[in-house]
Design an enzyme around this catalytic site. Sequence first.
Site, PDB file in Angstrom:
ATOM      1  N   GLN A  10       0.821  -1.209   0.000  1.00 44.66           N
ATOM      2  CA  GLN A  10       0.000   0.000   0.000  1.00 44.66           C
ATOM      3  C   GLN A  10       0.859   1.264   0.000  1.00 44.66           C
ATOM      4  OE1 GLN A  10      -3.278  -1.862   2.903  1.00 44.66           O
ATOM      5  NE2 GLN A  10      -3.759   0.228   2.292  1.00 44.66           N
ATOM      6  N   SER A  91       4.866  -5.943   2.834  1.00 39.44           N
ATOM      7  CA  SER A  91       3.559  -5.997   3.478  1.00 39.44           C
ATOM      8  C   SER A  91       2.549  -6.709   2.570  1.00 39.44           C
ATOM      9  CB  SER A  91       3.104  -4.589   3.860  1.00 39.44           C
ATOM     10  OG  SER A  91       1.906  -4.623   4.609  1.00 39.44           O
ATOM     11  N   LEU A  92       1.547  -6.000   2.080  1.00 41.67           N
ATOM     12  CA  LEU A  92       0.579  -6.583   1.148  1.00 41.67           C
ATOM     13  C   LEU A  92       1.278  -7.289  -0.007  1.00 41.67           C
ATOM     14  CD1 LEU A  92      -2.248  -6.804  -0.298  1.00 41.67           C
ATOM     15  CD2 LEU A  92      -1.663  -4.603  -1.329  1.00 41.67           C
ATOM     16  N   ARG A 116      -8.634  -9.140   4.140  1.00 42.84           N
ATOM     17  CA  ARG A 116      -7.571  -8.559   4.979  1.00 42.84           C
ATOM     18  C   ARG A 116      -7.798  -7.062   5.154  1.00 42.84           C
ATOM     19  NH1 ARG A 116      -2.256  -6.366   3.831  1.00 42.84           N
ATOM     20  NH2 ARG A 116      -0.643  -7.021   5.314  1.00 42.84           N
ATOM     21  N   HIS A 200       0.306  -3.373  11.224  1.00 40.98           N
ATOM     22  CA  HIS A 200       1.483  -4.090  11.730  1.00 40.98           C
ATOM     23  C   HIS A 200       1.808  -3.822  13.201  1.00 40.98           C
ATOM     24  CE1 HIS A 200       2.153  -5.488   7.691  1.00 40.98           C
ATOM     25  NE2 HIS A 200       2.184  -4.256   7.245  1.00 40.98           N
ATOM     26  N   GLN A 249       2.348 -11.415  10.270  1.00 40.98           N
ATOM     27  CA  GLN A 249       2.679 -10.175   9.567  1.00 40.98           C
ATOM     28  C   GLN A 249       1.706  -9.051   9.884  1.00 40.98           C
ATOM     29  OE1 GLN A 249       1.210  -8.971   5.899  1.00 40.98           O
ATOM     30  NE2 GLN A 249       3.140  -9.224   4.806  1.00 40.98           N
TER      31      GLN A 249
END
Length: 310
Positions: A10, A91-92, A116, A200, A249
Amino acid sequence: MKTAFIFPGQGSQSVGMLSEASGQWPIVEQTFAEASEVLGYDLWQLCQHGPAEELNRTMVTQPALLTASVALWRQWFVAEGRKPDLLAGHSLGEYSALVAAESLNFLEAVKLVQLRGELMQGAVPAGEGRMAAILGLEDADVVAACEEAADGEVVSAVNFNAPGQVVIAGAAAAVDRAIEACKAKGARKAMPLPVSVPSHCALMKGAAEELAKALDEVSFNDAVIPVVQNVTASVCQDRESLKANLVKQLYSPVLWTDSIRTLTGQGVSVAVECGAGKVLAGLVKRIDRNLSVCGIETRDGLDDALKAFK
């Protein structure tokens, strides 16, 4: 020479992303059409025309960026590119990496990242969470500032993006206190980010529990290409470990600096940023200038990457 593909998360989205690519490569819109059927709305139309506020909603951003990355990954092989030696995603972007590694089916991944996003958005009421970027401060000093500022609330360093570039997240008031603590320790810049989801950090543990249930219903395979995961910054191929780390994560820091160092430690000298934008290329320059990064969302970029891989 070893090679890697790295997949953005993102922050890389923008209205009009991949418009040039779609005019040259039919597989781009074909891939978005597949995702749209699963999502129940026209994802390509939204990515091309916005509005930006809708594209920036977490549950929309996540499938949009995943689909963009998978479209370019597919085009790479249409252009007769060869498989890289390693994969990593920010991340994503780790979901994109797992699709590329054939650990996770693309359409299953689309459903997962939409969920998510919904779980992350719903984990903390609007206005109660915050994230901030801290520039020009050692990692240890950022961690210490968060500990000093917590005062019984959640605030922690969550994205170790590059030396001197760390993102913190947590309860809004605690993040504000941590910003002031970082400034007091000599941060060059400490500023809130325009996001409502404190990703996170420990506030995401409830969302992670729900995500774990969804992941248990999805079929995972061992990765055919090894993946460097965010939570450990280590190489993984085992399906159970890959899945377990996706859950962790959600509430654990993204160790991106260490992940890039793991890639270079494995002998990687050329990487491809497979997705919208150039965010990861910018971070890599700060981490290790000896690692060459090509973007492939344009024909020129794709041609450069193909030459670099040869």
